[in-house]
Design a protein around this motif. Structure first.
Motif, PDB file in Angstrom:
ATOM      1  N   TYR A   1      36.938  33.974  49.368  1.00  0.00           N
ATOM      2  CA  TYR A   1      35.810  34.758  48.847  1.00  0.00           C
ATOM      3  C   TYR A   1      35.858  36.180  49.420  1.00  0.00           C
ATOM      4  CZ  TYR A   1      33.781  30.117  47.821  1.00  0.00           C
ATOM      5  OH  TYR A   1      33.556  28.840  47.384  1.00  0.00           O
TER       6      TYR A   1
ATOM      7  N   LEU B   1      38.934  38.122  48.030  1.00  0.00           N
ATOM      8  CA  LEU B   1      38.764  38.479  46.619  1.00  0.00           C
ATOM      9  C   LEU B   1      37.877  39.702  46.445  1.00  0.00           C
ATOM     10  CD1 LEU B   1      39.162  37.918  43.620  1.00  0.00           C
ATOM     11  CD2 LEU B   1      37.347  36.204  43.743  1.00  0.00           C
TER      12      LEU B   1
ATOM     13  N   GLN C   1      36.648  43.179  40.687  1.00  0.00           N
ATOM     14  CA  GLN C   1      36.679  42.171  41.747  1.00  0.00           C
ATOM     15  C   GLN C   1      35.340  41.458  41.885  1.00  0.00           C
ATOM     16  OE1 GLN C   1      38.748  45.123  44.623  1.00  0.00           O
ATOM     17  NE2 GLN C   1      38.996  43.127  45.588  1.00  0.00           N
TER      18      GLN C   1
ATOM     19  N   GLU D   1      34.718  39.052  38.905  1.00  0.00           N
ATOM     20  CA  GLU D   1      35.518  37.830  39.003  1.00  0.00           C
ATOM     21  C   GLU D   1      35.074  36.981  40.188  1.00  0.00           C
ATOM     22  OE1 GLU D   1      37.492  36.725  36.806  1.00  0.00           O
ATOM     23  OE2 GLU D   1      37.469  38.519  35.548  1.00  0.00           O
ATOM     24  N   ALA D   2      34.607  37.641  41.246  1.00  0.00           N
ATOM     25  CA  ALA D   2      34.161  36.895  42.424  1.00  0.00           C
ATOM     26  C   ALA D   2      32.937  36.041  42.114  1.00  0.00           C
ATOM     27  CB  ALA D   2      33.851  37.856  43.568  1.00  0.00           C
TER      28      ALA D   2
ATOM     29  N   TYR E   1      34.271  33.026  40.344  1.00  0.00           N
ATOM     30  CA  TYR E   1      35.091  32.230  41.258  1.00  0.00           C
ATOM     31  C   TYR E   1      34.231  31.483  42.277  1.00  0.00           C
ATOM     32  CZ  TYR E   1      38.646  31.394  44.902  1.00  0.00           C
ATOM     33  OH  TYR E   1      39.468  30.820  45.861  1.00  0.00           O
TER      34      TYR E   1
ATOM     35  N   TRP F   1      38.710  30.121  35.276  1.00  0.00           N
ATOM     36  CA  TRP F   1      38.433  31.104  36.324  1.00  0.00           C
ATOM     37  C   TRP F   1      39.693  31.758  36.877  1.00  0.00           C
ATOM     38  CZ3 TRP F   1      40.994  29.966  40.799  1.00  0.00           C
ATOM     39  CH2 TRP F   1      41.460  28.651  40.925  1.00  0.00           C
TER      40      TRP F   1
ATOM     41  N   SER G   1      40.559  35.800  38.404  1.00  0.00           N
ATOM     42  CA  SER G   1      40.432  35.817  39.866  1.00  0.00           C
ATOM     43  C   SER G   1      41.736  36.166  40.552  1.00  0.00           C
ATOM     44  CB  SER G   1      39.951  34.438  40.352  1.00  0.00           C
ATOM     45  OG  SER G   1      38.704  34.115  39.788  1.00  0.00           O
TER      46      SER G   1
END
Length: 495
Positions: free
Chosen positions: A144, A147, A155, A158-159, A162, A227, A231
């Protein structure tokens, strides 16, 4: 002597804590991280040889014998993956030494990367399911941070996806653990194998096994991979290389361990579902790999294809398929790290990730171009590179099991891999160069050295199959014969 089993997890944790206090010294952090990973690889190599001499090794924390205490178990399958992950992490950190900005290196990149590797290695070595959950969480919490490090809009977007998916899958993991403990009264993997064999894998236990399958599929990108492409393509390239090489392999390892050791009594249900999921993953990953012009997305979908291929080995569950999947796991860790580092270097040099905006790069960067060519052939399974032997053995296993549909999809996926990467090579490296000598951005030797090391690894693994075979065959034998693992952990199967 067995205390050394915990070192592949303990050393990165201790080093990571130390690096927190050295956060302003970026290069020092990098070299310490590289040294720790090299030392961890050396320990894994020592353990691998000890296993060949003395059999499976076990460490009982606090002197509590299994199944009552916490145990780490080192067999050839787990230690081969620890060795490979440590080598790959060391090479990625060497790349990071030259590619990571000062701002990122002082924002706890190196300690977080070491914590991630600690979680990965701990997942490979733990002997019970609850500690597998703990090691998964160490790995995921680190991912985490990695990322989001840099804080770009892509970022962060997508985080969110994710983190949400992994929190949900972790909740399901805990639910499955609770139900399994309620039914079997233990979470030690060897003891669970004995208990499940005693009571029989009825509908309840089969349902619990399917919940575990969903959990690990989410983490590995088996079918439930929505995902993954975003990611793995959003963070800085070193982070993408670590993710592509290591993260999905932990989910794959967990499925191999659980469905060969604990839930192997109803293969007509569990392994059939795994086979269907593997087939759909191969199809979806192959289509994704040829659908995009963004080289980061193409690399990410190649990760998906590899997961589907490895799970074909578990679906058919023959000695040959186990051996082939083990070879392919080792190969994929190395070559996926290579692929992402190559892609990242290309983007750094050209300022774009679009295939159509690159051309003739091999004239300006020949080492980079031919390294990409070797990576492409290795991922497609061309001999004598590292991807060949794994594909051959998994295919033999599929033929033995009569799984001709899976075999056809697995072989067809190799063509899609070759086509997707050949598009990049043909359009980006071949043709007329669009970069004049005056405009050419020099490639740092610090970028090329890690890339060349990974190229040498994929060639070396392919040419050194005979040297590896004793370890891989032992790993496959342990997966195919659960009593070997049980006797080593429970002392002749007695809890």
């Amino acid at each position: 002597m067995t205390n050394i089993i915990v070192m592949p997890m303990l050393l990165p944790i201790v080093a990571g804590v130390l690096l927190i206090f050295l956060r302003t010294y970026g290069r020092t952090q990098a070299w310490i991280g590289i040294g720790v990973m090299a030392g961890t690889a050396g320990i894994a190599g020592y353990l691998l040889n000890e296993i060949q001499k003395n059999g499976i090794l076990r460490l009982d924390f606090g002197g509590w014998a299994p199944p009552f205490g916490i145990s780490f178990v080192a067999d050839s399958f787990s230690v081969l993956l620890v060795l490979t992950s440590s080598i790959v992490a060391a090479i990625c950190l060497l790349y990071a030494l030259f590619a990571t900005s000062k701002a990122q290196s002082t924002m706890y990149f190196y300690p977080t990367a070491l914590f991630l590797v600690a979680g990965v290695n701990g997942s490979f070595l733990t002997g019970d399911l609850f500690n597998l959950f703990v090691c998964f969480e160490v790995m995921l919490l680190s991912s985490y941070v990695l990322l989001t490090l840099g804080g770009s809009k892509t970022q962060l977007r997508e985080a969110i996806k994710y983190v949400t998916i992994n929190i949900v899958s972790s909740w399901f993991f805990l639910v499955a653990l609770a139900y399994l403990y309620g039914v079997a009264g233990t979470l030690n993997m060897a003891h669970l194998s004995v208990r499940v064999a005693e009571v029989g894998q009825g509908p309840l236990l089969t349902t619990i096994s399917i919940v575990f399958l969903v959990v690990f599929s989410l983490k590995a990108g088996l079918l439930l991979y929505y995902w993954l492409p975003g990611s793995y393509s959003a963070p800085p390239i070193v982070t993408s290389a670590l993710f592509g090489a290591l993260l999905t392999k932990v989910g794959v390892y967990a499925m191999f361990r659980i469905f060969s050791l604990i839930f192997y009594h109803q293969p007509e249900i569990t392994h059939t579902i795994i086979g269907i999921m593997a087939a759909l993953t191969l199809i979806g990953g192959s289509l994704g790999a040829i659908a995009f012009d963004d080289i980061r997305k193409i690399a990410a979908y190649n990760v998906v294809i590899a997961v589907g291929f490895m799970m074909v080995g578990l679906a058919v569950s023959t000695p040959n398929s186990f051996e082939g999947a083990t070879y392919y796991l080792i190969h994929d860790m190395v070559v996926k790290a290579l692929l992402f580092l190559l892609v990242g270097t290309m983007i750094t040099l050209t300022g774009t990730a679009q295939i159509g905006k690159m051309s003739g790069m091999i004239k300006n960067y020949p080492v980079l171009g031919w390294s990409f060519f070797i990576a492409m052939l290795s991922l497609a399974g061309v001999p004598p590179l590292s991807g060949f032997i794994g594909k051959v053995l998994v295919s033999e296993g599929a033929i033995e099991a009569g799984a001709y549909g899976l075999l056809a999809l697995a072989l067809l996926s190799s063509l899609f891999i070759l086509y997707s990467l050949l598009r990049i090579f043909k359009n980006s490296f071949w043709g007329e160069t669009i970069i004049s000598r005056d405009e050419q951005v020099p490639v740092k030797k610090g970028f090329l050295v890690p890339i060349v090391l990974l190229v040498l690894l994929t060639v070396g693994i392919g040419l050194g199959v005979e040297g590896l075979s004793i370890y891989v065959t032992d790993a496959a034998n342990t997966l195919a014969n659960p009593t070997i693992y049980i006797d080593a952990v429970l002392e002749n199967g007695q809890p």
